[in-house]
Design a protein around this motif. Structure first.
Motif, PDB file in Angstrom:
ATOM      1  N   THR A 183       2.127  55.721  28.482  1.00  5.51           N
ATOM      2  CA  THR A 183       1.185  55.970  29.575  1.00  5.51           C
ATOM      3  C   THR A 183       0.582  57.359  29.363  1.00  5.51           C
ATOM      4  O   THR A 183       0.876  58.007  28.354  1.00  5.51           O
ATOM      5  N   PRO A 194       4.859  49.502  33.842  1.00  6.32           N
ATOM      6  CA  PRO A 194       3.816  48.657  34.441  1.00  6.32           C
ATOM      7  C   PRO A 194       2.402  49.229  34.276  1.00  6.32           C
ATOM      8  O   PRO A 194       1.427  48.492  34.316  1.00  6.32           O
ATOM      9  N   GLN A 195       2.302  50.553  34.109  1.00  2.49           N
ATOM     10  CA  GLN A 195       0.970  51.151  33.931  1.00  2.49           C
ATOM     11  C   GLN A 195       0.408  50.925  32.527  1.00  2.49           C
ATOM     12  O   GLN A 195      -0.791  51.044  32.296  1.00  2.49           O
ATOM     13  N   GLN A 245      -2.825  48.642  31.446  1.00  2.00           N
ATOM     14  CA  GLN A 245      -4.135  49.156  31.871  1.00  2.00           C
ATOM     15  C   GLN A 245      -4.549  50.333  30.990  1.00  2.00           C
ATOM     16  O   GLN A 245      -5.707  50.444  30.581  1.00  2.00           O
ATOM     17  N   TYR A 271       2.384  43.057  31.456  1.00  2.00           N
ATOM     18  CA  TYR A 271       3.679  43.748  31.499  1.00  2.00           C
ATOM     19  C   TYR A 271       4.819  42.766  31.751  1.00  2.00           C
ATOM     20  O   TYR A 271       4.710  41.885  32.603  1.00  2.00           O
ATOM     21  N   PHE A 272       5.908  42.935  31.002  1.00  2.00           N
ATOM     22  CA  PHE A 272       7.115  42.123  31.198  1.00  2.00           C
ATOM     23  C   PHE A 272       8.248  43.055  31.657  1.00  2.00           C
ATOM     24  O   PHE A 272       8.651  43.936  30.886  1.00  2.00           O
ATOM     25  N   PRO A 273       8.741  42.852  32.877  1.00  2.00           N
ATOM     26  CA  PRO A 273       9.772  43.784  33.365  1.00  2.00           C
ATOM     27  C   PRO A 273      11.071  43.731  32.567  1.00  2.00           C
ATOM     28  O   PRO A 273      11.743  44.733  32.410  1.00  2.00           O
ATOM     29  N   SER A 274      11.439  42.545  32.070  1.00  2.00           N
ATOM     30  CA  SER A 274      12.684  42.444  31.305  1.00  2.00           C
ATOM     31  C   SER A 274      12.368  42.497  29.811  1.00  2.00           C
ATOM     32  O   SER A 274      12.115  41.479  29.166  1.00  2.00           O
ATOM     33  N   GLY A 326      14.938  40.434  27.321  1.00  2.00           N
ATOM     34  CA  GLY A 326      14.747  38.985  27.302  1.00  2.00           C
ATOM     35  C   GLY A 326      13.420  38.609  26.659  1.00  2.00           C
ATOM     36  O   GLY A 326      13.334  37.620  25.918  1.00  2.00           O
ATOM     37  N   THR A 327      12.401  39.405  26.899  1.00  2.00           N
ATOM     38  CA  THR A 327      11.071  39.104  26.369  1.00  2.00           C
ATOM     39  C   THR A 327      11.047  39.215  24.844  1.00  2.00           C
ATOM     40  O   THR A 327      10.496  38.342  24.163  1.00  2.00           O
ATOM     41  N   VAL A 371      13.588  38.945  22.823  1.00  2.00           N
ATOM     42  CA  VAL A 371      14.390  37.831  22.288  1.00  2.00           C
ATOM     43  C   VAL A 371      13.526  36.571  22.258  1.00  2.00           C
ATOM     44  O   VAL A 371      13.540  35.802  21.290  1.00  2.00           O
ATOM     45  N   SER A 372      12.761  36.353  23.321  1.00  2.69           N
ATOM     46  CA  SER A 372      11.887  35.173  23.385  1.00  2.69           C
ATOM     47  C   SER A 372      10.782  35.226  22.335  1.00  2.69           C
ATOM     48  O   SER A 372      10.441  34.211  21.736  1.00  2.69           O
ATOM     49  N   VAL A 413       6.344  33.001  25.483  1.00  2.66           N
ATOM     50  CA  VAL A 413       6.091  34.269  26.178  1.00  2.66           C
ATOM     51  C   VAL A 413       4.702  34.281  26.809  1.00  2.66           C
ATOM     52  O   VAL A 413       4.478  34.874  27.869  1.00  2.66           O
ATOM     53  N   ARG A 436      14.474  50.864  20.665  1.00  4.93           N
ATOM     54  CA  ARG A 436      15.754  50.203  20.367  1.00  4.93           C
ATOM     55  C   ARG A 436      15.741  48.758  20.835  1.00  4.93           C
ATOM     56  O   ARG A 436      16.286  47.877  20.177  1.00  4.93           O
TER      57      ARG A 436
END
Lengths: 302, 320
Positions: free
Chosen positions: B73, B106-107, B110, B142-145, B148-149, B151-152, B160, B204
Motif C-alpha cells: 500500500t 484490503p487497500q 485499489q 482481495y482475499f482475506p485468507s 487458503g487462497t 493453496v487453492s 479462486v 512466506r
C-alpha cells in the motif's frame, strides 16, 4: 456468494448466482448459524470444550490430509475414482476450493469482529465523554463516511448501466467523495505515517548504535560496509580505486565493496537466517501440533 | 545562590553525544527532500538478484500469462510503487497478460489498479499498447485468507476466480473466468511466473504453499536479507529489493544485459546471451528519482553513527 457454485453436478447445496433461491438458502444458513452459536452458550462448559476441540481437530485434519494424502495425477474432469483411496484423493482435491472460500468468509467475519470491537470501545468513550473523546468521534465519523461512500461507490459500479464510471467525467458526488477519502486522504496519510519511521531510525542509530563491545563493533562495521555497498557512487569509486591497484590480482579484487558485502550476505547472513528459520520452523510445527490437538492452553479455555 | 552560577559548559564529547532531536530531524528532512528535486543518473553496479529478475522477466514469451500478487500500500510506496511500475512496464512492453490479486491488505487492489492506470497511460503516450482491464489483465481483488487462497491457486487456480467479477472497460461487471486472461488456463503451471510485490509477511505465505509455478519477488529494502536466502536456494528465480533494486531494473531496462555500448551491464551468469533493453523509451521512474535521496540519507545515517561513537570514545578517553 459462490460457496458451493463450483460443485458440479448441481445439488441441494447449489443455487444460481443472484437467484432468490440462493438468497433464501443464505438467510436460512445465517439463522441456523446464529442458532448454533446461541445453542452453544447453553450447553455445559465441559461439553463446549469438546465441541471446540472437535472442530479444531477436524479443520486441521483436512489440511494435514491435503498435504500428505496422495494427489490425483493428470486427472481429467470426467475421470471417476477407482477404489476408496482414489475416491478419497478426489474428494480432498475437490473440497479444497470450498474450504478456501470458507476460510475467506471466516477471515471476513474477523474483520467484522474488529469493526464491532472498535465501535464498541469508541462509542462507549464518546457516550461517557472520557478523556480525548473527540478523537474517538473523529474516528467513528471518518469510518462511517468511508463505509457509506465506499459502499455506495461499489454498488454503483456493480450496476451494468453505470459502466461509464470508468471515466472520471461521469462521476457524481459519491464517486468524488470516495476518491477524496480513499486516494486523497487515506493513501497519503498512510504514506505520511510510515515516513515518520525514518526519523526514529535516524535518532535511534545516533543514540544507540555504539561500539561498546567487540560484538557491537563487529555489527557496526558490518552494517557500515553493507550500507556503503548500497551507495552506487561509493561502490563505483571504491571499485575504481581497487582496479587502479590491480585488475588481475584476485586477492585485491576481493576487497571491492560489492565483494565484501556479497561475502557477508552469502557466507554470514544467509546461513544465520536459515538457522533462525529452522528454529522458528520447528517451533511453529510444535505450536501447530499443540493448537491442532487442543493442548495449547495459553489462548484461554472455551 | 545556585541560580547565579553558570552551568559548566559542555565538553566536545558531551556535545557530540547530545545533539538535540529537532536538529537531527531537521537535517534529515532537508537531506531527504532536496535530492528529490534533482534527477541525477548515478553510477551503479547491478547486483545479481536484480539481473536475474530482469533476465527471467525478459525471457517470458511475448503474449504469455503471469500472476501478480500485489500486497503493498502507500505506506511503502517509495519502494513498492517503483517496483510495481518497473514490472508493469516490462510486462506491458512484452504484451504479457496478468491476473492481479492481493492477500496482504484490503487497500492493495485499489492501489495496484491506480498504478496500472498510471503506467498504461504513460506507455500509451509513448506509443505503447493501451492495457485494458478484463482484456489484458483481470483483477480478482482481495482475499482475506492468504494461506487458503495460495493453496487453492496451487491446487486449482480457476476455483479462486470462480464467482469473482471484474469490470471491463465500457461494459458492466463480468465473471472473471470469462476474461481472455483465463483462456487456456487449466492449472497454475499454465502461468509462466508468479510475481509477488510485497512489503509484508505474505512472502512466506506464498513461498510455503506455491509449488507449481516459478516465483520472483519484489520486496522492500528491509525484507531483502530474509528473502536473499530463498533466492540463494533457487526457490526465487529473481529478487528485486528496495530502491536499489528498482534503480538496477531501470538501468537494465535501458541497456539490457551483455549489450555493447555506453553504460554496458555485463553478467557472467548470462555469458554468451544478449538480453535486450528498451533504449530511448521511458525507463526511469521512482528508482532514479529516489536513488540520490537514498545516497544522502545513508550518508547521513553513517555520519550520525560516527558522530555518536566519536563522542563516546572521547568521553571514555577523558574519563581514563
Amino acid at each position: 456468494m459462490n460457496l458451493f457454485l463450483q460443485v458440479d453436478p448441481k445439488s441441494f447445496w447449489n443455487a444460481p448466482h443472484g437467484s432468490t433461491e440462493l438468497t433464501v438458502k443464505l438467510f436460512a444458513a445465517f439463522i441456523i448459524g446464529i442458532g448454533i452459536a446461541v445453542g452453544l452458550t447453553f450447553i455445559p462448559a465441559q461439553l463446549r470444550k469438546w465441541v471446540v476441540r472437535f472442530v479444531t481437530f477436524g479443520a486441521g485434519l483436512f489440511y494435514v490430509l491435503f498435504w500428505i494424502f496422495p494427489r490425483p495425477i493428470s486427472r481429467a474432469p470426467t475421470d471417476a475414482p477407482r477404489g476408496a483411496i482414489e475416491g478419497m484423493s478426489f474428494w480432498i482435491a475437490d473440497s479444497q476450493p470450498v474450504i478456501m472460500t470458507l476460510t475467506n468468509v471466516i477471515a471476513g467475519f474477523m474483520i467484522g469482529l474488529g469493526i464491532y470491537s472498535l465501535l464498541r470501545v469508541h462509542f462507549s468513550k464518546i457516550a461517557k465523554q472520557q478523556r480525548d473523546w473527540a478523537f474517538s468521534a473523529v474516528l467513528v465519523i471518518s469510518m462511517l463516511l468511508m463505509v457509506t461512500l465506499g459502499y455506495a461507490d461499489f454498488l454503483q459500479r456493480q450496476d451494468p448501466a453505470n459502466f461509464g464510471l470508468a471515466d472520471q467525467k461521469n462521476w457524481g458526488l459519491v464517486n468524488y467523495g470516495k476518491d477524496l477519502l480513499f486516494d486523497g486522504l487515506l493513501q497519503n496519510m498512510d504514506a505520511g505515517m510510515f515516513s515518520i519511521v525514518a526519523f526514529y531510525i535516524m535518532s535511534a542509530a545516533y543514540r544507540a548504535f555504539r561500539a561498546r563491545s567487540i560484538e557491537a563493533t563487529i555489527l557496526l562495521v558490518t552494517a557500515l560496509i553493507v550500507m556503503l555497498s548500497l551507495m552506487g557512487v561509493v561502490e563505483f569509486m571504491w571499485s575504481g580505486a581497487i582496479d587502479s591497484i590491480s585488475k588481475d590480482n584476485g586477492l585485491i579484487q576481493s576487497f571491492k565493496l560489492s565483494a565484501i558485502s556479497g561475502w557477508l550476505k552469502g557466507t554470514i547472513q544467509t546461513p544465520a537466517i536459515r538457522g533462525i528459520d529452522f528454529g522458528v520452523g520447528i517451533g511453529l510445527l510444535a505450536m501447530g501440533l499443540r493448537l491442532w490437538l487442543s493442548l495449547e492452553k495459553t489462548g484461554g479455555e472455551a | 545562590m545556585a541560580m547565579d552560577q553558570q552551568a559548566a559548559p559542555l565538553t566536545l564529547a558531551e556535545k557530540l553525544q547530545s545533539l538535540p532531536k529537532p536538529m537531527i530531524y531537521g537535517i534529515l528532512l532537508v537531506v531527504a527532500t532536496i535530492p528529490l528535486f534533482f534527477s541525477v543518473k548515478l553510477p551503479n553496479k547491478c547486483i545479481d538478484p536484480s539481473i536475474d529478475f530482469y533476465a527471467q522477466a525478459m525471457k517470458l514469451p511475448d503474449g504469455s500469462k503471469v500472476i501478480i500478487c500485489s500486497d503493498w500500500t502507500n505506506s511503502t510506496r517509495g519502494e513498492s510503487k517503483g517496483e510495481m511500475e518497473a514490472l508493469l512496464r516490462i510486462l506491458m512492453r512484452k504484451n504479457i497478460k496478468f491476473v492481479l490479486l492481493s492477500i496482504g491488505d484490503p487497500q492493495a487492489p485499489q492501489v495496484a489498479k491506480d498504478t496500472i492506470r498510471e503506467v498504461t497511460s504513460a506507455e500509451e503516450l509513448h506509443g505503447g499498447k493501451h492495457y485494458k482491464e478484463f482484456e489484458d489483465y483481470v483483477n480478482l481483488g482481495y482475499f482475506p485468507s492468504g494461506e487458503g487462497t495460495i493453496v487453492s491457486i496451487n491446487n486449482n487456480v480457476r476455483s479462486v476466480a470462480q464467482g469473482k467479477k471484474d469490470f471491463p472497460e465500457g461494459s458492466g461487471p463480468k465473471d472473471a473466468l470469462q476474461s481472455p486472461v483465463f483462456e487456456g488456463i487449466k492449472s497454475v503451471s499454465d502461468f509462466k511466473m508468479f510475481f509477488l510485490v510485497t512489503a509484508s509477511s505474505t512472502n512466506r505465505t506464498v513461498l510455503e504453499r506455491l509449488t507449481n509455478c516459478p516465483m520472483m519477488y519484489m520486496v522492500s529494502g528491509v525484507m531483502v536479507p530474509e528473502n536473499t536466502s530463498y533466492y540463494a536456494s533457487g526457490q526465487l528465480k529473481g529478487l528485486c529489493g528496495g530502491v536499489k533494486g528498482v534503480y538496477d531494473l531501470e538501468n537494465l531496462m535501458e541497456v539490457g544485459i551483455n549489450n555493447p555500448g555506453p553504460g554496458q551491464i555485463t553478467s557472467d551468469k548470462y555469458k554468451g546471451e544478449s538480453i535486450p533493453g528498451w533504449p530511448g523509451k521511458t525507463n526511469t521512474g521512482k528508482g532514479t528519482a529516489y536513488y540520490l535521496a537514498l545516497h544522502f540519507t545513508l550518508a547521513l545515517l553513517i555520519i550520525a553513527v560516527i558522530v555518536g561513537n566519536l563522542g563516546m570514545y572521547l568521553s571514555k578517553r577523558r574519563a581514563n
